[in-house]
Design a protein around this motif. Structure first.
Motif, PDB file in Angstrom:
ATOM      1  N   ARG A 102      17.536 -14.991  14.002  1.00 47.17           N
ATOM      2  CA  ARG A 102      16.287 -14.803  13.261  1.00 47.17           C
ATOM      3  C   ARG A 102      15.192 -14.252  14.165  1.00 47.17           C
ATOM      4  O   ARG A 102      15.198 -14.476  15.377  1.00 47.17           O
ATOM      5  CB  ARG A 102      15.835 -16.129  12.655  1.00 47.17           C
ATOM      6  N   CYS A 103      14.271 -13.563  13.550  1.00 39.39           N
ATOM      7  CA  CYS A 103      13.194 -12.947  14.313  1.00 39.39           C
ATOM      8  C   CYS A 103      11.953 -12.843  13.452  1.00 39.39           C
ATOM      9  O   CYS A 103      11.941 -13.251  12.282  1.00 39.39           O
ATOM     10  CB  CYS A 103      13.615 -11.559  14.807  1.00 39.39           C
ATOM     11  N   LEU A 104      10.917 -12.292  14.025  1.00 45.08           N
ATOM     12  CA  LEU A 104       9.681 -11.973  13.324  1.00 45.08           C
ATOM     13  C   LEU A 104       9.435 -10.475  13.442  1.00 45.08           C
ATOM     14  O   LEU A 104       9.712  -9.879  14.489  1.00 45.08           O
ATOM     15  CB  LEU A 104       8.493 -12.727  13.920  1.00 45.08           C
ATOM     16  N   ILE A 105       8.934  -9.883  12.382  1.00 47.99           N
ATOM     17  CA  ILE A 105       8.594  -8.464  12.401  1.00 47.99           C
ATOM     18  C   ILE A 105       7.108  -8.335  12.070  1.00 47.99           C
ATOM     19  O   ILE A 105       6.681  -8.725  10.980  1.00 47.99           O
ATOM     20  CB  ILE A 105       9.442  -7.673  11.398  1.00 47.99           C
ATOM     21  N   PRO A 106       6.307  -7.834  13.010  1.00 39.78           N
ATOM     22  CA  PRO A 106       4.858  -7.712  12.782  1.00 39.78           C
ATOM     23  C   PRO A 106       4.491  -6.401  12.111  1.00 39.78           C
ATOM     24  O   PRO A 106       5.155  -5.368  12.291  1.00 39.78           O
ATOM     25  CB  PRO A 106       4.292  -7.771  14.198  1.00 39.78           C
ATOM     26  N   MET A 107       3.420  -6.430  11.341  1.00 45.05           N
ATOM     27  CA  MET A 107       2.891  -5.208  10.737  1.00 45.05           C
ATOM     28  C   MET A 107       1.397  -5.368  10.498  1.00 45.05           C
ATOM     29  O   MET A 107       0.887  -6.476  10.334  1.00 45.05           O
ATOM     30  CB  MET A 107       3.615  -4.883   9.435  1.00 45.05           C
ATOM     31  N   ASN A 108       0.701  -4.240  10.482  1.00 43.06           N
ATOM     32  CA  ASN A 108      -0.694  -4.235  10.051  1.00 43.06           C
ATOM     33  C   ASN A 108      -0.809  -4.096   8.543  1.00 43.06           C
ATOM     34  O   ASN A 108      -1.811  -4.477   7.949  1.00 43.06           O
ATOM     35  CB  ASN A 108      -1.456  -3.087  10.711  1.00 43.06           C
ATOM     36  N   GLY A 109       0.220  -3.555   7.925  1.00 42.66           N
ATOM     37  CA  GLY A 109       0.237  -3.385   6.482  1.00 42.66           C
ATOM     38  C   GLY A 109       1.500  -2.665   6.066  1.00 42.66           C
ATOM     39  O   GLY A 109       2.296  -2.241   6.906  1.00 42.66           O
ATOM     40  N   TYR A 110       1.673  -2.517   4.765  1.00 39.58           N
ATOM     41  CA  TYR A 110       2.850  -1.792   4.269  1.00 39.58           C
ATOM     42  C   TYR A 110       2.506  -1.036   2.997  1.00 39.58           C
ATOM     43  O   TYR A 110       1.480  -1.281   2.358  1.00 39.58           O
ATOM     44  CB  TYR A 110       4.025  -2.742   4.053  1.00 39.58           C
ATOM     45  N   TYR A 111       3.374  -0.096   2.656  1.00 36.21           N
ATOM     46  CA  TYR A 111       3.191   0.723   1.468  1.00 36.21           C
ATOM     47  C   TYR A 111       4.136   0.269   0.361  1.00 36.21           C
ATOM     48  O   TYR A 111       5.275  -0.125   0.610  1.00 36.21           O
ATOM     49  CB  TYR A 111       3.481   2.192   1.768  1.00 36.21           C
ATOM     50  N   GLU A 112       3.638   0.335  -0.854  1.00 34.82           N
ATOM     51  CA  GLU A 112       4.471   0.084  -2.023  1.00 34.82           C
ATOM     52  C   GLU A 112       4.037   1.059  -3.113  1.00 34.82           C
ATOM     53  O   GLU A 112       2.858   1.424  -3.196  1.00 34.82           O
ATOM     54  CB  GLU A 112       4.305  -1.368  -2.499  1.00 34.82           C
ATOM     55  N   TRP A 113       5.000   1.488  -3.933  1.00 37.94           N
ATOM     56  CA  TRP A 113       4.717   2.445  -4.996  1.00 37.94           C
ATOM     57  C   TRP A 113       4.682   1.742  -6.344  1.00 37.94           C
ATOM     58  O   TRP A 113       5.548   0.917  -6.664  1.00 37.94           O
ATOM     59  CB  TRP A 113       5.782   3.537  -5.013  1.00 37.94           C
ATOM     60  N   HIS A 114       3.671   2.062  -7.136  1.00 41.17           N
ATOM     61  CA  HIS A 114       3.556   1.540  -8.501  1.00 41.17           C
ATOM     62  C   HIS A 114       3.220   2.697  -9.416  1.00 41.17           C
ATOM     63  O   HIS A 114       2.202   3.386  -9.219  1.00 41.17           O
ATOM     64  CB  HIS A 114       2.462   0.466  -8.569  1.00 41.17           C
ATOM     65  N   GLU A 115       4.083   2.924 -10.390  1.00 43.36           N
ATOM     66  CA  GLU A 115       3.916   4.054 -11.309  1.00 43.36           C
ATOM     67  C   GLU A 115       3.715   5.359 -10.538  1.00 43.36           C
ATOM     68  O   GLU A 115       2.824   6.157 -10.827  1.00 43.36           O
ATOM     69  CB  GLU A 115       2.763   3.795 -12.283  1.00 43.36           C
ATOM     70  N   LYS A 116       4.535   5.531  -9.502  1.00 39.32           N
ATOM     71  CA  LYS A 116       4.591   6.726  -8.660  1.00 39.32           C
ATOM     72  C   LYS A 116       3.360   6.917  -7.778  1.00 39.32           C
ATOM     73  O   LYS A 116       3.233   7.952  -7.109  1.00 39.32           O
ATOM     74  CB  LYS A 116       4.818   7.983  -9.520  1.00 39.32           C
ATOM     75  N   VAL A 117       2.479   5.935  -7.745  1.00 41.41           N
ATOM     76  CA  VAL A 117       1.287   6.012  -6.889  1.00 41.41           C
ATOM     77  C   VAL A 117       1.490   5.095  -5.681  1.00 41.41           C
ATOM     78  O   VAL A 117       1.750   3.901  -5.849  1.00 41.41           O
ATOM     79  CB  VAL A 117       0.022   5.586  -7.651  1.00 41.41           C
ATOM     80  N   PRO A 118       1.383   5.626  -4.451  1.00 38.32           N
ATOM     81  CA  PRO A 118       1.523   4.760  -3.274  1.00 38.32           C
ATOM     82  C   PRO A 118       0.295   3.873  -3.096  1.00 38.32           C
ATOM     83  O   PRO A 118      -0.836   4.301  -3.331  1.00 38.32           O
ATOM     84  CB  PRO A 118       1.672   5.751  -2.120  1.00 38.32           C
ATOM     85  N   HIS A 119       0.532   2.637  -2.714  1.00 41.11           N
ATOM     86  CA  HIS A 119      -0.540   1.689  -2.427  1.00 41.11           C
ATOM     87  C   HIS A 119      -0.335   1.111  -1.027  1.00 41.11           C
ATOM     88  O   HIS A 119       0.804   0.977  -0.569  1.00 41.11           O
ATOM     89  CB  HIS A 119      -0.545   0.546  -3.447  1.00 41.11           C
ATOM     90  N   TYR A 120      -1.430   0.778  -0.394  1.00 42.86           N
ATOM     91  CA  TYR A 120      -1.386   0.173   0.938  1.00 42.86           C
ATOM     92  C   TYR A 120      -1.805  -1.284   0.835  1.00 42.86           C
ATOM     93  O   TYR A 120      -2.848  -1.599   0.257  1.00 42.86           O
ATOM     94  CB  TYR A 120      -2.318   0.922   1.890  1.00 42.86           C
ATOM     95  N   VAL A 121      -0.980  -2.160   1.386  1.00 43.56           N
ATOM     96  CA  VAL A 121      -1.222  -3.603   1.347  1.00 43.56           C
ATOM     97  C   VAL A 121      -1.525  -4.078   2.764  1.00 43.56           C
ATOM     98  O   VAL A 121      -0.753  -3.810   3.690  1.00 43.56           O
ATOM     99  CB  VAL A 121       0.006  -4.356   0.801  1.00 43.56           C
ATOM    100  N   SER A 122      -2.615  -4.796   2.935  1.00 43.64           N
ATOM    101  CA  SER A 122      -2.994  -5.284   4.269  1.00 43.64           C
ATOM    102  C   SER A 122      -3.887  -6.504   4.120  1.00 43.64           C
ATOM    103  O   SER A 122      -4.215  -6.928   3.008  1.00 43.64           O
ATOM    104  CB  SER A 122      -3.728  -4.190   5.053  1.00 43.64           C
ATOM    105  N   ARG A 123      -4.278  -7.054   5.254  1.00 42.05           N
ATOM    106  CA  ARG A 123      -5.246  -8.141   5.262  1.00 42.05           C
ATOM    107  C   ARG A 123      -6.614  -7.561   5.568  1.00 42.05           C
ATOM    108  O   ARG A 123      -6.789  -6.900   6.601  1.00 42.05           O
ATOM    109  CB  ARG A 123      -4.870  -9.191   6.313  1.00 42.05           C
ATOM    110  N   PRO A 124      -7.621  -7.791   4.743  1.00 43.32           N
ATOM    111  CA  PRO A 124      -8.942  -7.226   5.001  1.00 43.32           C
ATOM    112  C   PRO A 124      -9.593  -7.756   6.266  1.00 43.32           C
ATOM    113  O   PRO A 124     -10.504  -7.128   6.798  1.00 43.32           O
ATOM    114  CB  PRO A 124      -9.749  -7.599   3.754  1.00 43.32           C
ATOM    115  N   ASP A 125      -9.106  -8.911   6.759  1.00 46.01           N
ATOM    116  CA  ASP A 125      -9.660  -9.439   8.009  1.00 46.01           C
ATOM    117  C   ASP A 125      -9.047  -8.773   9.232  1.00 46.01           C
ATOM    118  O   ASP A 125      -9.417  -9.079  10.368  1.00 46.01           O
ATOM    119  CB  ASP A 125      -9.486 -10.961   8.089  1.00 46.01           C
ATOM    120  N   GLY A 126      -8.088  -7.866   9.024  1.00 47.27           N
ATOM    121  CA  GLY A 126      -7.502  -7.125  10.132  1.00 47.27           C
ATOM    122  C   GLY A 126      -6.396  -7.842  10.886  1.00 47.27           C
ATOM    123  O   GLY A 126      -5.825  -7.280  11.822  1.00 47.27           O
TER     124      GLY A 126
END
Length: 216
Positions: A102-126
């Motif tokens: 097992r491990c951890l994978i860090p990210m600042n955010g990720y992309y997801e598509w909804h109705e063919k529109v890409p969205h960016y998901v992140s924490r507003p506190d950075g």
């Protein structure tokens, strides 16, 4: 699910050093360069922790189980929490067998598509987002995958799957194999409610595009 993500922090090793129980951090290959459009089969930082030592190493995003003979087939970049303990592709890593774990994978955010529109998901506190991951050493190389679960409100409108993001107090239990019944359930509501979702421009759909403006 998660098929694209972002990691641009210049202080990754410092963040790893702040993880619960970590007193020493090794990164033999140094700090990864900022990336704004990471896709499956690319190299990502894989954080493995043993007692008080954390190792940060580049690994292929797409698990290569010990029995894999070649790189053929779709990359195993997500592992469903509902079947991770039983599916042959992931069960050894989940149970810490045959040169995997097992491990951890860090990210600042990720992309997801909804109705063919890409969205960016992140924490507003950075702050970084930490995903429960599995690693393996099949084909004599480090590789990893992200665990996903059913998506619940307020994230379920975006996609029906969600990476299993971890609270700080869940990280050591995940790595050490405790609390598994809870950790294979969707991320706690208090964490899901922290996330900010915003639409971004379509160039993110091309993996050759990798620059800060992608996240808006």
């Amino acid at each position: 699910m998660c098929g694209r993500f972002v990691l641009f922090t210049s202080e990754l090793l410092g963040h790893v050093g702040e993880l619960p129980g970590v007193e020493e951090v090794h990164a033999p290959d140094g700090v990864p360069r900022p990336r704004y459009n990471i896709a499956p089969t690319m190299m990502v930082p894989v954080v493995r922790v043993q007692e008080s030592l954390a190792n940060v190493e580049p690994g292929r995003w797409g698990l290569l189980p010990h029995w894999k003979k070649d790189l053929d087939g779709p990359p195993l970049f997500n592992a469903r929490g509902e079947t991770v303990a039983s599916k042959p592709s992931f069960r050894d890593a989940y149970k810490g067998k045959n040169g995997s774990g097992r491990c951890l994978i860090p990210m600042n955010g990720y992309y997801e598509w909804h109705e063919k529109v890409p969205h960016y998901v992140s924490r507003p506190d950075g702050k970084l987002m930490w995903v429960a991951g599995l690693w393996s050493s099949g084909l004599d190389r480090l590789s990893a995958t992200m665990v996903t679960t059913e998506a619940l409100e307020p994230m379920d409108w975006l996609h029906n799957r969600l990476p299993r993001f971890l609270l700080e107090e869940e990280m050591r239990p995940w790595l050490e194999g405790d609390m598994d019944e809870d950790l294979l359930q969707p991320s706690p509501k208090e964490l899901r409610e922290l996330f900010e979702i915003r639409p971004v421009d379509k160039p993110v759909g091309n993996v050759r595009n990798d620059y800060p403006a992608l996240i808006g």
